[in-house]
Scaffold this motif. Structure first.
Motif, PDB file in Angstrom:
ATOM      1  N   PHE A  32       0.844  -1.196   0.000  1.00 44.14           N
ATOM      2  CA  PHE A  32       0.000   0.000   0.000  1.00 44.14           C
ATOM      3  C   PHE A  32       0.878   1.244   0.000  1.00 44.14           C
ATOM      4  CE2 PHE A  32      -2.030   3.408   2.486  1.00 44.14           C
ATOM      5  CZ  PHE A  32      -3.099   3.678   1.645  1.00 44.14           C
ATOM      6  N   ARG A  33       0.514   2.237  -0.837  1.00 45.01           N
ATOM      7  CA  ARG A  33       1.348   3.437  -0.972  1.00 45.01           C
ATOM      8  C   ARG A  33       0.662   4.722  -0.537  1.00 45.01           C
ATOM      9  NH1 ARG A  33       4.640   3.709  -6.420  1.00 45.01           N
ATOM     10  NH2 ARG A  33       5.527   5.406  -5.201  1.00 45.01           N
ATOM     11  N   GLY A  34      -0.667   4.753  -0.520  1.00 43.38           N
ATOM     12  CA  GLY A  34      -1.335   5.984  -0.105  1.00 43.38           C
ATOM     13  C   GLY A  34      -2.783   6.007  -0.569  1.00 43.38           C
ATOM     14  N   GLN A  35      -3.607   6.802   0.144  1.00 39.05           N
ATOM     15  CA  GLN A  35      -5.010   6.957  -0.229  1.00 39.05           C
ATOM     16  C   GLN A  35      -5.501   8.326   0.213  1.00 39.05           C
ATOM     17  OE1 GLN A  35      -8.036   3.705  -0.055  1.00 39.05           O
ATOM     18  NE2 GLN A  35      -8.956   4.924   1.587  1.00 39.05           N
ATOM     19  N   GLY A  36      -6.375   8.902  -0.593  1.00 44.39           N
ATOM     20  CA  GLY A  36      -6.970  10.181  -0.236  1.00 44.39           C
ATOM     21  C   GLY A  36      -8.174  10.471  -1.113  1.00 44.39           C
ATOM     22  N   ASP A  54       1.561  -0.808  -4.918  1.00 45.54           N
ATOM     23  CA  ASP A  54       2.759  -1.119  -5.699  1.00 45.54           C
ATOM     24  C   ASP A  54       2.428  -1.928  -6.941  1.00 45.54           C
ATOM     25  OD1 ASP A  54       4.582   0.214  -4.128  1.00 45.54           O
ATOM     26  OD2 ASP A  54       5.053  -1.527  -2.880  1.00 45.54           O
ATOM     27  N   GLU A  55       1.568  -2.929  -6.765  1.00 45.61           N
ATOM     28  CA  GLU A  55       1.216  -3.791  -7.906  1.00 45.61           C
ATOM     29  C   GLU A  55      -0.067  -4.550  -7.574  1.00 45.61           C
ATOM     30  OE1 GLU A  55       1.711  -7.192  -7.056  1.00 45.61           O
ATOM     31  OE2 GLU A  55       2.519  -6.548  -5.133  1.00 45.61           O
ATOM     32  N   ARG A  56      -0.592  -5.241  -8.578  1.00 44.32           N
ATOM     33  CA  ARG A  56      -1.905  -5.873  -8.471  1.00 44.32           C
ATOM     34  C   ARG A  56      -1.939  -6.974  -7.405  1.00 44.32           C
ATOM     35  NH1 ARG A  56      -6.623  -5.951 -11.755  1.00 44.32           N
ATOM     36  NH2 ARG A  56      -8.145  -7.113 -10.532  1.00 44.32           N
ATOM     37  N   GLY A  57      -0.843  -7.714  -7.236  1.00 45.67           N
ATOM     38  CA  GLY A  57      -0.818  -8.807  -6.276  1.00 45.67           C
ATOM     39  C   GLY A  57      -1.075  -8.344  -4.850  1.00 45.67           C
ATOM     40  N   SER A  58      -0.445  -7.234  -4.463  1.00 42.67           N
ATOM     41  CA  SER A  58      -0.642  -6.693  -3.112  1.00 42.67           C
ATOM     42  C   SER A  58      -2.086  -6.262  -2.909  1.00 42.67           C
ATOM     43  CB  SER A  58       0.278  -5.491  -2.878  1.00 42.67           C
ATOM     44  OG  SER A  58       1.635  -5.861  -2.997  1.00 42.67           O
ATOM     45  N   TYR A  59      -2.639  -5.625  -3.923  1.00 40.62           N
ATOM     46  CA  TYR A  59      -4.024  -5.177  -3.851  1.00 40.62           C
ATOM     47  C   TYR A  59      -4.981  -6.363  -3.735  1.00 40.62           C
ATOM     48  CZ  TYR A  59      -8.569  -3.574  -5.494  1.00 40.62           C
ATOM     49  OH  TYR A  59      -9.911  -3.341  -5.630  1.00 40.62           O
ATOM     50  N   ASP A  60      -4.770  -7.380  -4.559  1.00 37.76           N
ATOM     51  CA  ASP A  60      -5.652  -8.551  -4.520  1.00 37.76           C
ATOM     52  C   ASP A  60      -5.595  -9.246  -3.164  1.00 37.76           C
ATOM     53  OD1 ASP A  60      -6.530  -8.138  -7.107  1.00 37.76           O
ATOM     54  OD2 ASP A  60      -5.164  -9.594  -8.016  1.00 37.76           O
ATOM     55  N   ALA A  61      -4.398  -9.309  -2.572  1.00 39.81           N
ATOM     56  CA  ALA A  61      -4.259  -9.939  -1.255  1.00 39.81           C
ATOM     57  C   ALA A  61      -5.036  -9.160  -0.198  1.00 39.81           C
ATOM     58  CB  ALA A  61      -2.782 -10.035  -0.877  1.00 39.81           C
ATOM     59  N   MET A  63      -7.703  -7.243  -0.763  1.00 44.56           N
ATOM     60  CA  MET A  63      -9.134  -7.401  -1.023  1.00 44.56           C
ATOM     61  C   MET A  63      -9.640  -8.759  -0.521  1.00 44.56           C
ATOM     62  SD  MET A  63     -10.258  -4.598  -2.247  1.00 44.56           S
ATOM     63  CE  MET A  63     -11.898  -5.129  -2.786  1.00 44.56           C
ATOM     64  N   ALA A  64      -8.788  -9.771  -0.626  1.00 46.59           N
ATOM     65  CA  ALA A  64      -9.180 -11.110  -0.180  1.00 46.59           C
ATOM     66  C   ALA A  64      -9.093 -11.272   1.337  1.00 46.59           C
ATOM     67  CB  ALA A  64      -8.300 -12.158  -0.859  1.00 46.59           C
ATOM     68  N   GLY A  65      -8.393 -10.326   1.992  1.00 44.16           N
ATOM     69  CA  GLY A  65      -8.189 -10.427   3.432  1.00 44.16           C
ATOM     70  C   GLY A  65      -8.889  -9.344   4.225  1.00 44.16           C
ATOM     71  N   PRO A  66      -8.157  -8.295   4.651  1.00 41.24           N
ATOM     72  CA  PRO A  66      -8.701  -7.333   5.623  1.00 41.24           C
ATOM     73  C   PRO A  66      -9.775  -6.387   5.088  1.00 41.24           C
ATOM     74  CG  PRO A  66      -6.285  -7.297   5.565  1.00 41.24           C
ATOM     75  CD  PRO A  66      -6.739  -8.078   4.383  1.00 41.24           C
ATOM     76  N   HIS A  67      -9.938  -6.268   3.785  1.00 37.63           N
ATOM     77  CA  HIS A  67     -10.804  -5.232   3.221  1.00 37.63           C
ATOM     78  C   HIS A  67     -12.206  -5.212   3.824  1.00 37.63           C
ATOM     79  CE1 HIS A  67     -13.923  -3.774   0.420  1.00 37.63           C
ATOM     80  NE2 HIS A  67     -13.074  -2.797   0.185  1.00 37.63           N
TER      81      HIS A  67
END
Length: 201
Positions: A32-36, A54-61, A63-67
């Motif tokens: 994760f790099r930032g949100q606003g 950083d990349e799609r893999g981190s985002y997908d992980a 979404m599948a977990g803490p989101h």
């Protein structure tokens, strides 16, 4: 870098605002790099959020977990949620960083480009639009990304609504002609967003 654009039609502004602060938990997520984000100037009750990974893999992980656990705090506060993902193609100003702490206003544009004009559109973004925005007082930084098919995102960050207004009045029509925008795009939709610093992660 992956850019996520979330657009919400908010029913309960106070509860939505409070729930938005809970996304500070993103800071501990790998990649994760930032949100606003903030509130639309043109559409009352519409919120826009932008998250960077950083990349799609981190985002997908994520979404599948803490989101879902974080999102639960805002359940029932909005009626519409539209999510789009874009891959970073260009910085609008050299050295883009996903920071919002110095930003007062966001300008977001979604461009649906004619498939046979993608190369030209991208070239004009690099050669015409980016230098003009980068040279405008008050334009801090921005990102140009490609989504599904021929959808493109242009997100620019400004230190004041006044400076963004000067840029629009003085440059947009001239630059559109020079870049042959009407020949490149099927449609351009966008919004101007007043940044809520309390939502920055």
């Amino acid at each position: 870098m992956l850019v996520k654009w979330i657009r919400c039609g908010v029913l309960d502004r106070a509860r939505f605002d409070q729930g938005q602060r809970g996304w500070a938990a993103l800071r501990s997520q790998p990649g994760f790099r930032g949100q606003g984000g903030g509130w639309s100037r043109a559409q009352p009750g519409v919120a826009h959020l932008f998250a960077f990974w950083d990349e799609r893999g981190s985002y997908d992980a994520f979404m599948a977990g803490p989101h879902d656990g974080i999102a639960a705090a805002q359940e029932g506060t909005f009626e519409m949620l539209a999510v789009r993902l874009f891959e970073h193609r260009l910085d609008v100003k050299v050295g883009f960083e996903p920071r919002f702490d110095d930003v007062d206003l966001l300008r977001v544009a979604l461009c649906k480009v004619r498939p046979d004009r993608i190369d030209h559109f991208t070239s004009m973004q690099e050669r015409v639009w980016n230098p003009a925005m980068a040279g405008s007082p008050g334009m801090l930084r921005g990102v140009f990304g490609q989504g599904t098919g021929s959808d493109f995102l242009v997100l620019s960050m400004w230190d004041s609504a006044t400076e963004h207004g000067k840029y629009r009045e003085g440059s947009v029509a001239r630059l559109s002609d020079r870049a042959e925008l009407d020949s490149d795009v099927l449609s351009v939709a966008g919004d101007v967003v007043d940044v809520m610093q309390a939502w920055t992660v």
